[in-house]
Design an enzyme around this catalytic site. Structure first.
Site, short mmCIF file in Angstrom:
data_model
loop_
_atom_site.label_atom_id
_atom_site.label_comp_id
_atom_site.label_asym_id
_atom_site.label_seq_id
_atom_site.Cartn_x
_atom_site.Cartn_y
_atom_site.Cartn_z
N GLU A 166 -4.14 3.42 6.65
CA GLU A 166 -4.06 3.26 5.19
C GLU A 166 -4.71 4.47 4.52
OE1 GLU A 166 -4.97 -0.64 3.63
OE2 GLU A 166 -5.74 0.21 1.76
N ARG A 196 0.82 -1.23 0.00
CA ARG A 196 0.00 0.00 0.00
C ARG A 196 0.85 1.27 0.00
NH1 ARG A 196 -2.14 -3.64 -1.20
NH2 ARG A 196 -3.92 -4.69 -0.30
N SER A 207 -10.52 0.38 3.54
CA SER A 207 -9.81 -0.02 4.76
C SER A 207 -9.17 1.19 5.43
CB SER A 207 -8.70 -1.02 4.42
OG SER A 207 -9.28 -2.20 3.94
#
Ligand SMILES: Cc1cc2nc3c(=O)[nH]c(=O)nc-3n(C[C@H](O)[C@H](O)[C@H](O)COP(=O)(O)OP(=O)(O)OC[C@H]3O[C@@H](n4cnc5c(N)ncnc54)[C@H](O)[C@@H]3O)c2cc1C
Length: 288
Positions: A283, A165, A213
């Site tokens: 995130e 990520r 998320s």
């Protein structure tokens, strides 16, 4: 000064999927490399924030003094076939939905696990978006991007820094174009994509505004499970809460306030740390 399409003092809520945020100074919609380059030279990269569909972003309330560069006018793509391989060259604003339609049309494998992510290709490369054990850098071959001096740079995958990520593009420059490599498949790709969409529908709160998320999965753990076991599934402050359906998804129940959202994140991080000794890493990107 330039004459690139823009909106001044715009509502940030309209530029993110969770629908939280105040007013942004200006958002530009360049149509080509030259316009992106001119914006970077005029305003300098540290004052600029590249924007896709805002599916990973949380904006603060009040005024955000940044120049946003949106990719909605960068939607061209090419499909090149070489034997069983297909190369897609996609401008930053091409959506994952469009890529899904291409891979279904030619029955190509390599993208199916990513198909349900609400993203532009630029945002996905910046985030190294991923799902079901795959990530976009599994299929990225080359990236054309504009650096802080306004120059167009062509980087091969092995020259790019990326991890879970994360990619170097979160800090530097604007992703302009991406080449991905896919392969003609023997499997039924449309069917696989449909299965992933059904699975997402079952597990994710897609009926409410969300930013996906909230936290990255710490090594060996699932953030959602840690939040759930800390009593946060369904917990809300005002109109913002961790979803009943998936504890790692923040949802906006109506008129969520940024202040409440930050209180909720601070509380969640404290609770998980106290219970498991694990520091959750966000995130979602907070833009203030
Ligand atoms: C319902 C839902 C489900 C989701 N599921 C997943 C999932 O399964 N996996 C996953 O990884 N993510 C998931 N997400 C999060 C999100 O979709 C991804 O992070 C996606 O890659 C963000 O794309 P975007 O175009 O909206 O980028 P944005 O949210 O607009 O921006 C994200 C970051 O990318 C940067 N950026 C955007 N465009 C460019 C550009 N052209 N050049 C340089 N930087 C750029 C921004 O500055 C920012 O730092 C989900 C989100 C939602 C709402």
């Amino acid at each position: 000064m330039n004459n690139i399409q823009n909106i001044k003092n715009f509502s940030l809520k309209e530029f993110c999927t969770i629908k939280v945020g105040g007013v942004g100074k200006v958002v530009y919609f360049p149509r080509n490399v030259e316009e992106i380059s001119n914006l970077i030279k005029e305003f300098s990269m540290e004052n600029i924030f590249p924007l896709g569909i805002g599916s990973n972003l949380i904006f603060s309330d009040g005024f955000i003094d940044k120049v946003f560069i949106h990719s909605k006018n960068l939607k061209s793509y090419e499909v090149i076939q070489e034997n069983e391989y297909f190369y897609l060259i996609l401008e930053a604003g091409v959506s994952f939905k469009t890529v899904s339609n291409i891979v279904k049309k030619y029955n190509l494998e390599g993208f199916e696990n990513l198909s349900g992510i609400p993203a532009t290709i630029g945002g996905a490369v910046a985030m190294n978006a991923g799902a079901y054990g795959s990530e976009i850098f599994d299929i990225v071959e080359e990236v054309w991007w504009i650096d802080k001096n306004g120059n167009l740079i062509h980087s091969k995958k092995n020259e790019i820094e990326y991890s879970y990520r994360h990619s170097q593009f979160q800090k530097e420059g604007f992703v302009y174009k991406v080449k991905i490599k896919l392969k003609k498949s023997d499997k039924n790709i449309s069917h696989l994509i449909k299965q992933h969409l059904l699975d997402r529908n079952k597990k994710q709160p897609l009926d409410l505004p969300t930013a996906g998320s909230t936290y990255k999965n710490p090594t060996g753990h699932f953030a959602g499970k840690l939040l759930e076991e800390s009593g946060l599934k369904g917990f809300r402050i005002g109109d913002i809460g961790f979803s009943q359906k998936h504890a790692n998804f923040l949802v906006n129940y109506g008129n969520a306030k940024y202040e409440d959202l930050i209180k909720l994140l601070t509380l969640a991080e404290k609770k998980v740390y106290e219970k498991f000794g694990i520091k959750l890493e966000r995130e979602v990107k907070i833009v203030e």
